[in-house]
Design a protein around this motif. Structure first.
Motif, PDB file in Angstrom:
ATOM      1  N   ILE A  71      29.956  38.404  40.039  1.00  0.00           N
ATOM      2  CA  ILE A  71      29.765  39.716  40.650  1.00  0.00           C
ATOM      3  C   ILE A  71      28.677  40.530  39.950  1.00  0.00           C
ATOM      4  O   ILE A  71      28.514  41.712  40.233  1.00  0.00           O
ATOM      5  CB  ILE A  71      31.078  40.529  40.636  1.00  0.00           C
ATOM      6  N   ASP A  72      27.938  39.923  39.059  1.00  0.00           N
ATOM      7  CA  ASP A  72      26.912  40.613  38.288  1.00  0.00           C
ATOM      8  C   ASP A  72      25.808  41.121  39.224  1.00  0.00           C
ATOM      9  O   ASP A  72      25.119  40.329  39.865  1.00  0.00           O
ATOM     10  CB  ASP A  72      26.313  39.661  37.253  1.00  0.00           C
ATOM     11  N   ALA A  83      33.305  37.440  47.304  1.00  0.00           N
ATOM     12  CA  ALA A  83      34.281  36.867  46.373  1.00  0.00           C
ATOM     13  C   ALA A  83      35.479  37.788  46.246  1.00  0.00           C
ATOM     14  O   ALA A  83      35.352  39.015  46.262  1.00  0.00           O
ATOM     15  CB  ALA A  83      33.642  36.642  45.007  1.00  0.00           C
ATOM     16  N   LEU A  84      36.652  37.180  46.122  1.00  0.00           N
ATOM     17  CA  LEU A  84      37.892  37.885  45.833  1.00  0.00           C
ATOM     18  C   LEU A  84      38.704  36.953  44.950  1.00  0.00           C
ATOM     19  O   LEU A  84      39.386  36.051  45.427  1.00  0.00           O
ATOM     20  CB  LEU A  84      38.648  38.215  47.127  1.00  0.00           C
ATOM     21  N   LEU A  85      38.584  37.151  43.624  1.00  0.00           N
ATOM     22  CA  LEU A  85      39.136  36.203  42.662  1.00  0.00           C
ATOM     23  C   LEU A  85      40.203  36.861  41.798  1.00  0.00           C
ATOM     24  O   LEU A  85      40.019  37.978  41.307  1.00  0.00           O
ATOM     25  CB  LEU A  85      38.020  35.657  41.766  1.00  0.00           C
ATOM     26  N   VAL A  86      41.299  36.161  41.621  1.00  0.00           N
ATOM     27  CA  VAL A  86      42.369  36.629  40.745  1.00  0.00           C
ATOM     28  C   VAL A  86      42.352  35.786  39.488  1.00  0.00           C
ATOM     29  O   VAL A  86      42.470  34.559  39.544  1.00  0.00           O
ATOM     30  CB  VAL A  86      43.746  36.517  41.433  1.00  0.00           C
ATOM     31  N   ASN A  87      42.151  36.459  38.351  1.00  0.00           N
ATOM     32  CA  ASN A  87      42.038  35.748  37.080  1.00  0.00           C
ATOM     33  C   ASN A  87      42.929  36.430  36.050  1.00  0.00           C
ATOM     34  O   ASN A  87      42.551  37.432  35.451  1.00  0.00           O
ATOM     35  CB  ASN A  87      40.579  35.735  36.615  1.00  0.00           C
ATOM     36  N   ASP A  88      44.128  35.900  35.863  1.00  0.00           N
ATOM     37  CA  ASP A  88      45.091  36.465  34.920  1.00  0.00           C
ATOM     38  C   ASP A  88      45.355  37.919  35.265  1.00  0.00           C
ATOM     39  O   ASP A  88      45.911  38.234  36.302  1.00  0.00           O
ATOM     40  CB  ASP A  88      44.571  36.282  33.488  1.00  0.00           C
ATOM     41  N   ASN A  94      33.752  41.091  45.237  1.00  0.00           N
ATOM     42  CA  ASN A  94      32.375  41.218  45.701  1.00  0.00           C
ATOM     43  C   ASN A  94      32.426  41.236  47.227  1.00  0.00           C
ATOM     44  O   ASN A  94      32.190  40.255  47.897  1.00  0.00           O
ATOM     45  CB  ASN A  94      31.523  40.050  45.202  1.00  0.00           C
ATOM     46  N   LEU A  95      32.815  42.390  47.755  1.00  0.00           N
ATOM     47  CA  LEU A  95      32.986  42.564  49.194  1.00  0.00           C
ATOM     48  C   LEU A  95      32.428  43.930  49.586  1.00  0.00           C
ATOM     49  O   LEU A  95      33.136  44.926  49.584  1.00  0.00           O
ATOM     50  CB  LEU A  95      34.468  42.488  49.581  1.00  0.00           C
ATOM     51  N   THR A 205      33.637  46.581  53.608  1.00  0.00           N
ATOM     52  CA  THR A 205      32.887  45.414  54.077  1.00  0.00           C
ATOM     53  C   THR A 205      33.087  45.175  55.574  1.00  0.00           C
ATOM     54  O   THR A 205      32.151  44.807  56.279  1.00  0.00           O
ATOM     55  CB  THR A 205      33.255  44.158  53.253  1.00  0.00           C
ATOM     56  N   THR A 206      34.299  45.412  56.100  1.00  0.00           N
ATOM     57  CA  THR A 206      34.506  45.256  57.546  1.00  0.00           C
ATOM     58  C   THR A 206      33.778  46.350  58.312  1.00  0.00           C
ATOM     59  O   THR A 206      33.267  46.112  59.419  1.00  0.00           O
ATOM     60  CB  THR A 206      36.002  45.268  57.906  1.00  0.00           C
TER      61      THR A 206
END
Length: 336
Positions: A71-72, A83-88, A94-95, A205-206
């Motif tokens: 997402i940088d 992107a829609l990421l779940v990390n811990d 990124n939408l 985004t929509t």
């Protein structure tokens, strides 16, 4: 002849050449807007602009450099994939906007853009509603930017000034998804902060997709009308640009749709999505998971509507191109 240039050196000492090393300037700090949740220990509900170095950002969000690259904003040319990421204990979004969400705060990149300002207004309104009527059904959760996509400026300089939906199916613009209609939002636990932020990003985004679709539909109507009177290079160029816009819309809507589908299909992501969860019983956990699924499914439907409309318009444009090609070939045959 130690310390000389040789026999003809006249006794002068040889100057050692300094090796020129490549000077790497440190990366510019990230300008972000810190959005605190209503339950944050310091400045709850506040939005504070910050300048963070890359190292400080990674430490604050507990991310690896690889995660941040997703997402940088400095990698915009090579990294514009939804992107829609779940990390811990972190959610990367990124939408429409680029956001890092933590249990009690979120970091929004590029907060000075028009898109970011709409997003911030939406999050602020949701937080106010949640704080004011926590545990009660909110009668009006309308966005601060009324209608969802008023005044969204497209990349070509045109602007959709009114909030109208795509005319393909005769529907209106997507209304704001009401989290209070989901199990955890009615007389139960408060809406998790992360869902408020993700909802605002999905709405943004929509809204962008619907605005672009409306613009493409109008452009298609204008080109079709002009082609009925004459076929000339200017109209053909406009048709080519219209087709290009439709391809971009179809690609973008398809990418967002795939991200939402992947999230829904990943049970671990759904389970881990509510990173600020305080649920204790199995029933409360199931309610939270259902809340997440309802939210994503709603915006998946909106995205699929745009994607289907874009595909249909693209197919119509290709048919029109083929018809023009046949007509021109026929004219050339008549002339010869």
């Amino acid at each position: 002849q130690n310390g000389t240039d040789g026999p003809n050196g006249n006794g002068r000492k040889k100057k050692k050449k300094k090796k020129k090393g490549t000077v790497v300037s440190p990366p510019k700090p990230y300008k972000v807007m810190r959005i605190n949740s209503n339950t944050a220990s310091e400045n709850p509900g506040a939005q504070v602009e910050q300048q963070l170095t890359r190292r400080a950002l990674l430490r604050d969000a507990e991310l690896t450099p690889r995660d941040l690259r997703r997402i940088d904003p400095s990698l915009l040319q090579t990294n514009n994939t939804p992107a829609l990421l779940v990390n811990d204990q972190t959610i990367l979004v990124n939408l429409g906007v680029r956001v890092i969400i933590r249990p009690y705060h979120a970091l929004l990149f590029e907060p000075d853009t028009a898109t970011a300002r709409r997003f911030l207004a939406a999050v602020e309104q949701r937080q106010k509603n949640s704080q004011r009527e926590q545990g009660l059904r909110v009668s009006d959760r309308s966005l601060a930017y009324d209608g969802g996509y008023r005044g969204i400026e497209l990349e070509n300089g045109h602007e959709i000034s009114e909030g109208v939906g795509g005319s393909t199916d005769g529907g209106a613009a997507p209304s704001d998804y009401d989290l209070d209609k989901t199990p955890g939002g009615v007389g139960g636990a408060p809406i998790p902060f992360e869902l408020e932020v993700v909802e605002a990003a999905l709405q943004e985004t929509t809204s962008q997709l619907y605005a672009k679709m409306e613009f493409c539909e109008e452009r298609c109507r204008q080109v079709s009308k002009r082609l009925q009177s004459s076929i000339n290079p200017a109209v053909l160029e406009e048709l080519r640009l219209t087709k290009q816009s439709l391809v971009e819309l179809d690609s973008r809507a398809g990418a967002v749709r795939q991200v939402l589908l992947d999230t829904l299909d990943d049970d671990d992501d759904i389970t881990d999505f509510t990173i600020s969860s305080t649920a204790e019983t199995e029933e409360e956990k199931e309610d939270e998971e259902e809340e997440v699924e309802n939210l994503i499914e709603y915006y998946l439907q909106q995205t699929e509507t745009v994607h289907s409309a874009a595909e249909q318009l693209l197919e119509n444009t290709r048919d029109l191109e083929e018809s023009i090609s046949v007509s021109l070939s026929s004219r050339r045959y008549e002339v010869s």
